[in-house]
Design a protein around this motif. Structure first.
Motif, PDB file in Angstrom:
ATOM      1  N   GLY A  60     -40.264  52.628 -25.047  1.00 32.79           N
ATOM      2  CA  GLY A  60     -41.464  52.271 -24.299  1.00 32.79           C
ATOM      3  C   GLY A  60     -41.568  53.013 -22.985  1.00 32.79           C
ATOM      4  O   GLY A  60     -40.756  53.899 -22.679  1.00 32.79           O
ATOM      5  N   ARG A  61     -42.584  52.633 -22.216  1.00 29.27           N
ATOM      6  CA  ARG A  61     -42.839  53.284 -20.933  1.00 29.27           C
ATOM      7  C   ARG A  61     -43.219  52.230 -19.897  1.00 29.27           C
ATOM      8  O   ARG A  61     -43.979  51.312 -20.188  1.00 29.27           O
ATOM      9  CB  ARG A  61     -43.975  54.295 -21.065  1.00 29.27           C
ATOM     10  CG  ARG A  61     -44.346  54.974 -19.750  1.00 29.27           C
ATOM     11  CD  ARG A  61     -45.611  55.806 -19.884  1.00 29.27           C
ATOM     12  NE  ARG A  61     -46.023  56.357 -18.589  1.00 29.27           N
ATOM     13  CZ  ARG A  61     -47.197  56.940 -18.369  1.00 29.27           C
ATOM     14  NH1 ARG A  61     -48.091  57.062 -19.352  1.00 29.27           N
ATOM     15  NH2 ARG A  61     -47.498  57.403 -17.178  1.00 29.27           N
ATOM     16  N   LYS A  62     -42.679  52.371 -18.706  1.00 24.70           N
ATOM     17  CA  LYS A  62     -43.025  51.513 -17.571  1.00 24.70           C
ATOM     18  C   LYS A  62     -43.634  52.384 -16.464  1.00 24.70           C
ATOM     19  O   LYS A  62     -43.419  53.605 -16.435  1.00 24.70           O
ATOM     20  CB  LYS A  62     -41.786  50.788 -17.037  1.00 24.70           C
ATOM     21  CG  LYS A  62     -41.043  49.933 -18.073  1.00 24.70           C
ATOM     22  CD  LYS A  62     -41.822  48.701 -18.450  1.00 24.70           C
ATOM     23  CE  LYS A  62     -40.997  47.792 -19.364  1.00 24.70           C
ATOM     24  NZ  LYS A  62     -41.724  46.549 -19.694  1.00 24.70           N
ATOM     25  N   ILE A  63     -44.362  51.748 -15.553  1.00 23.76           N
ATOM     26  CA  ILE A  63     -44.988  52.502 -14.464  1.00 23.76           C
ATOM     27  C   ILE A  63     -44.927  51.701 -13.166  1.00 23.76           C
ATOM     28  O   ILE A  63     -44.823  50.474 -13.192  1.00 23.76           O
ATOM     29  CB  ILE A  63     -46.451  52.855 -14.826  1.00 23.76           C
ATOM     30  CG1 ILE A  63     -46.999  53.962 -13.910  1.00 23.76           C
ATOM     31  CG2 ILE A  63     -47.343  51.615 -14.802  1.00 23.76           C
ATOM     32  CD1 ILE A  63     -48.330  54.533 -14.378  1.00 23.76           C
ATOM     33  N   TRP A  64     -44.963  52.420 -12.038  1.00 24.04           N
ATOM     34  CA  TRP A  64     -44.889  51.817 -10.704  1.00 24.04           C
ATOM     35  C   TRP A  64     -43.607  51.005 -10.529  1.00 24.04           C
ATOM     36  O   TRP A  64     -43.626  49.894  -9.993  1.00 24.04           O
ATOM     37  CB  TRP A  64     -46.122  50.967 -10.407  1.00 24.04           C
ATOM     38  CG  TRP A  64     -47.364  51.773 -10.231  1.00 24.04           C
ATOM     39  CD1 TRP A  64     -48.451  51.813 -11.058  1.00 24.04           C
ATOM     40  CD2 TRP A  64     -47.639  52.711  -9.182  1.00 24.04           C
ATOM     41  NE1 TRP A  64     -49.370  52.705 -10.592  1.00 24.04           N
ATOM     42  CE2 TRP A  64     -48.909  53.269  -9.434  1.00 24.04           C
ATOM     43  CE3 TRP A  64     -46.916  53.124  -8.041  1.00 24.04           C
ATOM     44  CZ2 TRP A  64     -49.478  54.222  -8.603  1.00 24.04           C
ATOM     45  CZ3 TRP A  64     -47.495  54.077  -7.211  1.00 24.04           C
ATOM     46  CH2 TRP A  64     -48.762  54.617  -7.492  1.00 24.04           C
ATOM     47  N   ILE A  65     -42.498  51.597 -10.966  1.00 24.58           N
ATOM     48  CA  ILE A  65     -41.211  50.932 -10.841  1.00 24.58           C
ATOM     49  C   ILE A  65     -40.563  51.370  -9.529  1.00 24.58           C
ATOM     50  O   ILE A  65     -40.326  52.557  -9.293  1.00 24.58           O
ATOM     51  CB  ILE A  65     -40.301  51.249 -12.043  1.00 24.58           C
ATOM     52  CG1 ILE A  65     -41.055  50.949 -13.355  1.00 24.58           C
ATOM     53  CG2 ILE A  65     -39.004  50.468 -11.952  1.00 24.58           C
ATOM     54  CD1 ILE A  65     -41.647  49.554 -13.439  1.00 24.58           C
TER      55      ILE A  65
ATOM     56  N   CYS B 131     -41.941  55.084  -9.634  1.00 28.00           N
ATOM     57  CA  CYS B 131     -41.747  56.008 -10.753  1.00 28.00           C
ATOM     58  C   CYS B 131     -42.325  55.479 -12.052  1.00 28.00           C
ATOM     59  O   CYS B 131     -42.449  54.272 -12.254  1.00 28.00           O
ATOM     60  CB  CYS B 131     -40.252  56.266 -10.985  1.00 28.00           C
ATOM     61  SG  CYS B 131     -39.424  57.179  -9.676  1.00 28.00           S
ATOM     62  N   SER B 132     -42.660  56.416 -12.928  1.00 32.29           N
ATOM     63  CA  SER B 132     -42.832  56.103 -14.339  1.00 32.29           C
ATOM     64  C   SER B 132     -41.442  56.189 -14.978  1.00 32.29           C
ATOM     65  O   SER B 132     -40.670  57.106 -14.676  1.00 32.29           O
ATOM     66  CB  SER B 132     -43.770  57.104 -15.016  1.00 32.29           C
ATOM     67  OG  SER B 132     -45.089  56.965 -14.525  1.00 32.29           O
ATOM     68  N   VAL B 133     -41.130  55.232 -15.830  1.00 35.00           N
ATOM     69  CA  VAL B 133     -39.818  55.184 -16.486  1.00 35.00           C
ATOM     70  C   VAL B 133     -40.021  55.205 -17.989  1.00 35.00           C
ATOM     71  O   VAL B 133     -40.901  54.502 -18.514  1.00 35.00           O
ATOM     72  CB  VAL B 133     -39.027  53.926 -16.078  1.00 35.00           C
ATOM     73  CG1 VAL B 133     -37.672  53.892 -16.758  1.00 35.00           C
ATOM     74  CG2 VAL B 133     -38.850  53.875 -14.558  1.00 35.00           C
TER      75      VAL B 133
ATOM     76  N   LYS C  60     -45.803  46.550 -24.153  1.00 40.25           N
ATOM     77  CA  LYS C  60     -45.536  47.171 -25.442  1.00 40.25           C
ATOM     78  C   LYS C  60     -44.081  47.623 -25.601  1.00 40.25           C
ATOM     79  O   LYS C  60     -43.646  47.919 -26.720  1.00 40.25           O
ATOM     80  CB  LYS C  60     -46.452  48.386 -25.628  1.00 40.25           C
ATOM     81  CG  LYS C  60     -47.951  48.068 -25.610  1.00 40.25           C
ATOM     82  CD  LYS C  60     -48.369  47.247 -26.823  1.00 40.25           C
ATOM     83  CE  LYS C  60     -49.892  47.195 -26.965  1.00 40.25           C
ATOM     84  NZ  LYS C  60     -50.573  46.580 -25.817  1.00 40.25           N
ATOM     85  N   THR C  61     -43.366  47.762 -24.503  1.00 45.05           N
ATOM     86  CA  THR C  61     -41.959  48.172 -24.598  1.00 45.05           C
ATOM     87  C   THR C  61     -41.232  47.196 -25.522  1.00 45.05           C
ATOM     88  O   THR C  61     -41.282  45.991 -25.319  1.00 45.05           O
ATOM     89  CB  THR C  61     -41.307  48.199 -23.211  1.00 45.05           C
ATOM     90  OG1 THR C  61     -41.983  49.173 -22.401  1.00 45.05           O
ATOM     91  CG2 THR C  61     -39.838  48.557 -23.307  1.00 45.05           C
ATOM     92  N   PHE C  62     -40.552  47.754 -26.527  1.00 43.33           N
ATOM     93  CA  PHE C  62     -40.006  46.905 -27.594  1.00 43.33           C
ATOM     94  C   PHE C  62     -38.511  47.168 -27.799  1.00 43.33           C
ATOM     95  O   PHE C  62     -38.063  48.318 -27.798  1.00 43.33           O
ATOM     96  CB  PHE C  62     -40.752  47.159 -28.902  1.00 43.33           C
ATOM     97  CG  PHE C  62     -40.473  46.138 -29.969  1.00 43.33           C
ATOM     98  CD1 PHE C  62     -41.013  44.862 -29.898  1.00 43.33           C
ATOM     99  CD2 PHE C  62     -39.648  46.455 -31.045  1.00 43.33           C
ATOM    100  CE1 PHE C  62     -40.742  43.917 -30.873  1.00 43.33           C
ATOM    101  CE2 PHE C  62     -39.369  45.524 -32.026  1.00 43.33           C
ATOM    102  CZ  PHE C  62     -39.920  44.240 -31.950  1.00 43.33           C
TER     103      PHE C  62
END
Length: 390
Positions: free
Chosen positions: A154-159, A215-217, A140-142
């Motif tokens: 947007g948001r990312k996870i497990w980076i 991390c969550s980003v 969904k990050t746009f």
């Protein structure tokens, strides 16, 4: 088909072994306990020319291939680092080095590759999202058009490795799904600095791989420019796959090296430990068979990984081989570390045996960077010609 290493490859293996032995089991146990990035070890790896072995010579690399990189990682893992050392190569020579060397512009290559190769800067990749997981096409990050550039939200996870990183490869949708003919269209890769305004992150507490944070980003209207685009605008999907499949190769190399290390610890103990009339416990088939089974599976994974790396180096399709190798290596490593702990009995549970760290770290790789189930889906569809199951 020649399975013998060249003289140059033998020298690379020996160099990696010597560097690995400088940072053995005690060093990695300390880094794990302190949840500290292994900066000293990574600098030594880069100073020895190992970090950039597969990157272009014109920017300071070794000009070699993924096969040599796999050989290097195996030795470092087997010397004491365990499977997490593959992640160091994943975030830097792969997420940074491969993406830039294959898809970056000349300015990007000149500015960043020498620093990645020397270990001066670290990298990371922001791909996985809370509601997408392995289904990358649902991210969904746009990146919204804004004048001559874009704004990313947007948001990312497990980076992996954000806290130690200087640059970040960000994968975002640049066109909405209803604006493209295929779901694989409309993805773009951007390379930005991690300190850019609007970028923030929060560490995730986890079981293992503590030398590299996860991390969550969060991206809050992060401005990106034309020069931040890496690869093809709106057409980054096939380029991303090249990066992800080489990620499998370094992951597998870390796992196969870990099996070598876990089995050595277990075998040394089993051959020395004597009970019930003075016979070493290593003479009992109940001890031998599980360790021998893990070794056999590991050798198969190792050879398949070498095949994947060789195909990549020859410019040939390698995805099936890379995924198969990673599947078997992760299973063999889980079995080897578990049985090695069992061989040592209570001492296998003690931190001083080092096996508990190897066990904790390698558990991640049964579902990351891609789960066993998704790998089996891939094999069924692409190798066996079966219908899509999801």
């Amino acid at each position: 088909m020649d399975f013998r290493l060249t003289e140059e490859q033998e020298m690379i293996v020996e160099t990696a072994r010597r560097v690995g032995e400088r940072f053995g089991l005690d060093y990695w146990r300390k880094q794990d306990a302190e949840k500290a990035f292994p900066a000293e070890a990574w600098k030594a790896i880069c100073d020895a020319g190992l970090g950039g072995a597969a990157l272009p010579e014109e920017h300071g690399g070794g000009g070699l291939g993924m096969l040599e990189m796999a050989l290097i990682i195996e030795q470092l893992a087997a010397a004491g680092a365990g499977s997490t050392v593959g992640q160091l190569f994943m975030i830097n020579p792969i997420f940074g080095g491969v993406s830039i060397s294959r898809f970056g512009n000349e300015e990007m290559k000149a500015a960043l590759l020498p620093k990645i190769i020397s270990g001066e800067i670290n990298c990371c990749m922001a791909l996985t999202e809370p509601d997408a997981g392995s289904n990358t096409l649902e991210i969904k990050t746009f990146a919204r058009e804004d004048g001559n550039g874009w704004r990313i939200n947007g948001r990312k996870i497990w980076i992996t490795g954000v806290e130690a990183a200087d640059v970040m490869l960000v994968i975002a949708r640049s066109k909405k799904v209803d604006e493209v003919k295929r779901r694989t269209d409309g993805l773009t890769m951007f390379l930005i600095d991690t300190k850019r305004e609007g970028v923030s992150f929060a560490p995730i507490e986890k079981l293992g791989t503590n030398t590299l944070s996860s991390c969550s980003v969060f991206f809050d209207d992060v401005r990106v420019e034309q020069e931040d685009v890496i690869g093809t605008l709106h057409g980054g999907w096939p380029e991303l796959l090249d990066i992800l499949n080489t990620e499998r190769i370094v992951t597998t190399a870390g796992l196969t090296g870990t099996v070598d290390l876990a089995l050595k610890i277990a075998v040394d103990y089993a051959n020395d430990r004597k009970i019930f009339g003075g016979r070493p416990i290593g003479s009992y088939q109940g001890i031998q068979f599980p360790l021998a089974q893990a070794h056999a599976e590991n050798e198969c994974a190792r050879l398949m990984n070498y095949k994947a790396a060789s195909l990549f180096d020859s410019g040939l399709p390698f995805g099936s081989q890379a995924n198969t190798a990673k599947l078997i290596a992760a299973q063999a490593c889980a079995a080897a570390t578990e049985r090695a702990m069992q061989t040592l009995g209570g001492m296998g549970y003690a931190r001083e045996s080092h096996l508990e760290r190897l066990w904790r770290d390698c558990r991640l790789f049964r579902f990351a960077p891609v789960s066993e189930e998704m790998t089996l889906n891939f094999i069924a569809m692409h190798d066996l010609g079966m219908p899509k199951s999801y």
